[in-house]
Write a protein that holds these residues in place. Sequence first.
Motif, PDB file in Angstrom:
ATOM      1  N   MET A  31       0.848  -1.203   0.000  1.00 41.63           N
ATOM      2  CA  MET A  31       0.000   0.000   0.000  1.00 41.63           C
ATOM      3  C   MET A  31       0.881   1.251   0.000  1.00 41.63           C
ATOM      4  SD  MET A  31      -3.092  -1.109   0.031  1.00 41.63           S
ATOM      5  CE  MET A  31      -4.367  -2.090   0.779  1.00 41.63           C
ATOM      6  N   ALA A  32       1.940   1.223   0.818  1.00 43.04           N
ATOM      7  CA  ALA A  32       2.806   2.393   0.931  1.00 43.04           C
ATOM      8  C   ALA A  32       3.562   2.640  -0.372  1.00 43.04           C
ATOM      9  CB  ALA A  32       3.787   2.199   2.088  1.00 43.04           C
ATOM     10  N   LEU A  33       4.044   1.568  -0.995  1.00 43.53           N
ATOM     11  CA  LEU A  33       4.770   1.732  -2.262  1.00 43.53           C
ATOM     12  C   LEU A  33       3.844   2.276  -3.348  1.00 43.53           C
ATOM     13  CD1 LEU A  33       6.878  -1.560  -2.232  1.00 43.53           C
ATOM     14  CD2 LEU A  33       7.773   0.770  -2.087  1.00 43.53           C
ATOM     15  N   ALA A  34       2.618   1.753  -3.396  1.00 42.42           N
ATOM     16  CA  ALA A  34       1.661   2.231  -4.392  1.00 42.42           C
ATOM     17  C   ALA A  34       1.379   3.714  -4.170  1.00 42.42           C
ATOM     18  CB  ALA A  34       0.378   1.412  -4.325  1.00 42.42           C
ATOM     19  N   THR A  35       1.213   4.101  -2.907  1.00 44.78           N
ATOM     20  CA  THR A  35       0.956   5.512  -2.593  1.00 44.78           C
ATOM     21  C   THR A  35       2.155   6.376  -2.973  1.00 44.78           C
ATOM     22  OG1 THR A  35      -0.479   4.872  -0.780  1.00 44.78           O
ATOM     23  CG2 THR A  35       0.378   7.129  -0.734  1.00 44.78           C
ATOM     24  N   ARG A  36       3.343   5.886  -2.606  1.00 42.16           N
ATOM     25  CA  ARG A  36       4.566   6.645  -2.916  1.00 42.16           C
ATOM     26  C   ARG A  36       4.696   6.898  -4.409  1.00 42.16           C
ATOM     27  NH1 ARG A  36      10.068   3.512  -2.783  1.00 42.16           N
ATOM     28  NH2 ARG A  36       9.212   3.030  -4.844  1.00 42.16           N
ATOM     29  N   ASP A  37       4.357   5.880  -5.212  1.00 42.32           N
ATOM     30  CA  ASP A  37       4.521   5.996  -6.653  1.00 42.32           C
ATOM     31  C   ASP A  37       3.264   6.526  -7.354  1.00 42.32           C
ATOM     32  OD1 ASP A  37       7.030   5.046  -6.283  1.00 42.32           O
ATOM     33  OD2 ASP A  37       6.595   2.995  -6.913  1.00 42.32           O
ATOM     34  N   GLY A  38       2.262   6.889  -6.573  1.00 44.71           N
ATOM     35  CA  GLY A  38       1.037   7.422  -7.169  1.00 44.71           C
ATOM     36  C   GLY A  38       0.246   6.385  -7.948  1.00 44.71           C
ATOM     37  N   LEU A  39       0.284   5.134  -7.497  1.00 47.52           N
ATOM     38  CA  LEU A  39      -0.388   4.046  -8.211  1.00 47.52           C
ATOM     39  C   LEU A  39      -1.668   3.643  -7.508  1.00 47.52           C
ATOM     40  CD1 LEU A  39       2.711   1.784  -8.921  1.00 47.52           C
ATOM     41  CD2 LEU A  39       1.469   3.213 -10.584  1.00 47.52           C
ATOM     42  N   ARG A  40      -2.626   3.179  -8.301  1.00 50.81           N
ATOM     43  CA  ARG A  40      -3.821   2.580  -7.728  1.00 50.81           C
ATOM     44  C   ARG A  40      -3.857   1.107  -8.131  1.00 50.81           C
ATOM     45  NH1 ARG A  40      -9.488   2.892  -9.736  1.00 50.81           N
ATOM     46  NH2 ARG A  40     -10.577   1.609  -8.235  1.00 50.81           N
ATOM     47  N   ILE A  41      -3.946   0.255  -7.120  1.00 47.40           N
ATOM     48  CA  ILE A  41      -3.926  -1.191  -7.377  1.00 47.40           C
ATOM     49  C   ILE A  41      -5.308  -1.634  -7.863  1.00 47.40           C
ATOM     50  CG2 ILE A  41      -3.647  -3.458  -6.292  1.00 47.40           C
ATOM     51  CD1 ILE A  41      -1.703  -1.957  -4.280  1.00 47.40           C
ATOM     52  N   HIS A  42      -5.323  -2.277  -9.035  1.00 50.08           N
ATOM     53  CA  HIS A  42      -6.589  -2.728  -9.631  1.00 50.08           C
ATOM     54  C   HIS A  42      -6.834  -4.221  -9.480  1.00 50.08           C
ATOM     55  CE1 HIS A  42      -7.935   0.841 -12.142  1.00 50.08           C
ATOM     56  NE2 HIS A  42      -6.828   1.260 -11.552  1.00 50.08           N
ATOM     57  N   TYR A  43      -5.744  -4.998  -9.325  1.00 52.41           N
ATOM     58  CA  TYR A  43      -5.883  -6.456  -9.233  1.00 52.41           C
ATOM     59  C   TYR A  43      -4.863  -7.024  -8.259  1.00 52.41           C
ATOM     60  CZ  TYR A  43      -8.207  -5.905 -13.778  1.00 52.41           C
ATOM     61  OH  TYR A  43      -9.031  -5.521 -14.797  1.00 52.41           O
TER      62      TYR A  43
ATOM     63  N   ALA B  10      -7.702  -7.470  -1.444  1.00 52.93           N
ATOM     64  CA  ALA B  10      -8.846  -7.274  -2.348  1.00 52.93           C
ATOM     65  C   ALA B  10     -10.021  -6.667  -1.590  1.00 52.93           C
ATOM     66  CB  ALA B  10      -9.240  -8.607  -2.984  1.00 52.93           C
ATOM     67  N   ARG B  11     -10.193  -7.117  -0.347  1.00 54.23           N
ATOM     68  CA  ARG B  11     -11.276  -6.560   0.478  1.00 54.23           C
ATOM     69  C   ARG B  11     -10.997  -5.119   0.864  1.00 54.23           C
ATOM     70  NH1 ARG B  11     -13.242 -11.121   4.807  1.00 54.23           N
ATOM     71  NH2 ARG B  11     -14.579 -12.260   3.374  1.00 54.23           N
ATOM     72  N   LEU B  12      -9.735  -4.838   1.204  1.00 56.89           N
ATOM     73  CA  LEU B  12      -9.370  -3.468   1.578  1.00 56.89           C
ATOM     74  C   LEU B  12      -9.602  -2.507   0.422  1.00 56.89           C
ATOM     75  CD1 LEU B  12      -5.987  -3.998   3.490  1.00 56.89           C
ATOM     76  CD2 LEU B  12      -8.088  -3.049   4.438  1.00 56.89           C
ATOM     77  N   LEU B  13      -9.269  -2.975  -0.783  1.00 60.46           N
ATOM     78  CA  LEU B  13      -9.262  -2.084  -1.942  1.00 60.46           C
ATOM     79  C   LEU B  13     -10.524  -2.197  -2.790  1.00 60.46           C
ATOM     80  CD1 LEU B  13      -5.576  -2.857  -2.942  1.00 60.46           C
ATOM     81  CD2 LEU B  13      -6.406  -0.667  -2.084  1.00 60.46           C
ATOM     82  N   ASN B  14     -11.337  -3.220  -2.481  1.00 57.74           N
ATOM     83  CA  ASN B  14     -12.531  -3.490  -3.282  1.00 57.74           C
ATOM     84  C   ASN B  14     -12.184  -3.736  -4.749  1.00 57.74           C
ATOM     85  OD1 ASN B  14     -15.255  -3.954  -3.570  1.00 57.74           O
ATOM     86  ND2 ASN B  14     -15.737  -1.807  -4.002  1.00 57.74           N
ATOM     87  N   VAL B  15     -11.200  -4.599  -4.964  1.00 58.50           N
ATOM     88  CA  VAL B  15     -10.786  -4.982  -6.321  1.00 58.50           C
ATOM     89  C   VAL B  15     -10.711  -6.512  -6.384  1.00 58.50           C
ATOM     90  CG1 VAL B  15      -9.489  -2.846  -6.661  1.00 58.50           C
ATOM     91  CG2 VAL B  15      -8.301  -4.882  -5.825  1.00 58.50           C
ATOM     92  N   PRO B  16     -10.664  -7.098  -7.590  1.00 57.48           N
ATOM     93  CA  PRO B  16     -10.728  -8.559  -7.702  1.00 57.48           C
ATOM     94  C   PRO B  16      -9.432  -9.300  -7.380  1.00 57.48           C
ATOM     95  CG  PRO B  16     -11.310  -7.466  -9.784  1.00 57.48           C
ATOM     96  CD  PRO B  16     -10.737  -6.428  -8.891  1.00 57.48           C
ATOM     97  N   VAL B  17      -9.615 -10.517  -6.837  1.00 58.66           N
ATOM     98  CA  VAL B  17      -8.536 -11.501  -6.774  1.00 58.66           C
ATOM     99  C   VAL B  17      -8.537 -12.259  -8.099  1.00 58.66           C
ATOM    100  CG1 VAL B  17      -7.718 -13.622  -5.654  1.00 58.66           C
ATOM    101  CG2 VAL B  17      -8.765 -11.791  -4.277  1.00 58.66           C
ATOM    102  N   VAL B  18      -7.357 -12.397  -8.679  1.00 59.83           N
ATOM    103  CA  VAL B  18      -7.245 -12.997 -10.009  1.00 59.83           C
ATOM    104  C   VAL B  18      -6.359 -14.237  -9.943  1.00 59.83           C
ATOM    105  CG1 VAL B  18      -6.476 -12.600 -12.386  1.00 59.83           C
ATOM    106  CG2 VAL B  18      -7.443 -10.702 -11.052  1.00 59.83           C
TER     107      VAL B  18
END
Length: 346
Positions: free
Chosen positions: A38-50, A68-76
């Motif tokens: 989560m911190a790396l995604a925030t640092r790099d301005g990324l939004r995790i989709h999967y 997936a629950r935290l972000l409300n995105v799918p497990v693939v």
Amino acid sequence: MLFEQIATGGCQSYLVGCADTCAAVVIDPEASQIDRYMALATRDGLRIHYLVDTHTHADHFSASRQMARLLNVPVVMHRATSASHVDMRLDDGDMLAVGKLRLRVLYTPGHTIDSMCLAVDDRVFTGDTLLIGGTGRTDLPTGNAESLYDSLFSRLLRLDPALLVFPAHDYKGRSHSTLADEMATNPRLQVRERAAFVAMMANLNLSMPTHVTEALRTNLSGGKTVEQMLAAAAAVVPFMSLAELKRRSDAGDDDLIILDVRERDAYEAGHVAGARLLPRGQLELRVNQDLPDPTRRVLAYCELGRISTLAAATLREMGFQRAVALDGGMKAWREAGYALKAGAEP
Ligand SMILES: [Fe+2]
């Protein structure tokens, strides 16, 4: 492409982001690293989709379900998986779109029946199908050496030899290699005859990974690990130090109810002076009679400090808003040289 490799011991996971759109995917996330992803995604301005698992892991705990629950995105995962919590099942040749990136699925059963590799741009995430200088084992549930042979020699190794190989494991601190390097130097890939390859895989005599039953249970069901249960409990209770408890016990602090949540024999062998016995297993059923005043300050302790954390969380959940757990347990108490009282409850 924005790219981070995150190692947890020998387990490798990856945060891969599209530089144009800031969409990202995490591949093989590990349960203890959720804050880091989560911190790396925030640092790099990324939004995790999967959240993608390359296969059902038997040796570590996947963070996919929880993230997936935290972000409300799918497990693939690949469609061959029997994991029940997967939201998006991929087939061979499918592409997962992450912003402008396209992760192409190569179905590569063998290490497990649900193993897949993901190729994107100049690299391929090989899961446990191909490791640096090795391959995944085929002796764990759903493993099959014949399938691995086909997946390697008829599929993966026919991709561009210049592709960078990023595996799901490396225990020697290496980050990646290339398909060409692996074909030239990987000892297992030098065994190019099918029967010899299968015989080699059958004779590795590997020991079982630690936590294999817990890993399969949680990774297949999306259920919680013991550590996650403990972390969830620890997140909602305050702790008291051994020294603070000793000070209060020595002073005969009447404000504090000290609860020994171990079993009776452990209590009678030696407990903190002034402690009451209320075993963890009886807590819910005896709480009304044993602890009639929910406004009292209650401290729970056990042998190692884990059961008492669960007990304190349960007490808080039941309305004891001043319940705390001992930071440590009777083992640490004894090692500190603090006094114990033997015998039954007064
Ligand atoms: Fe694996």
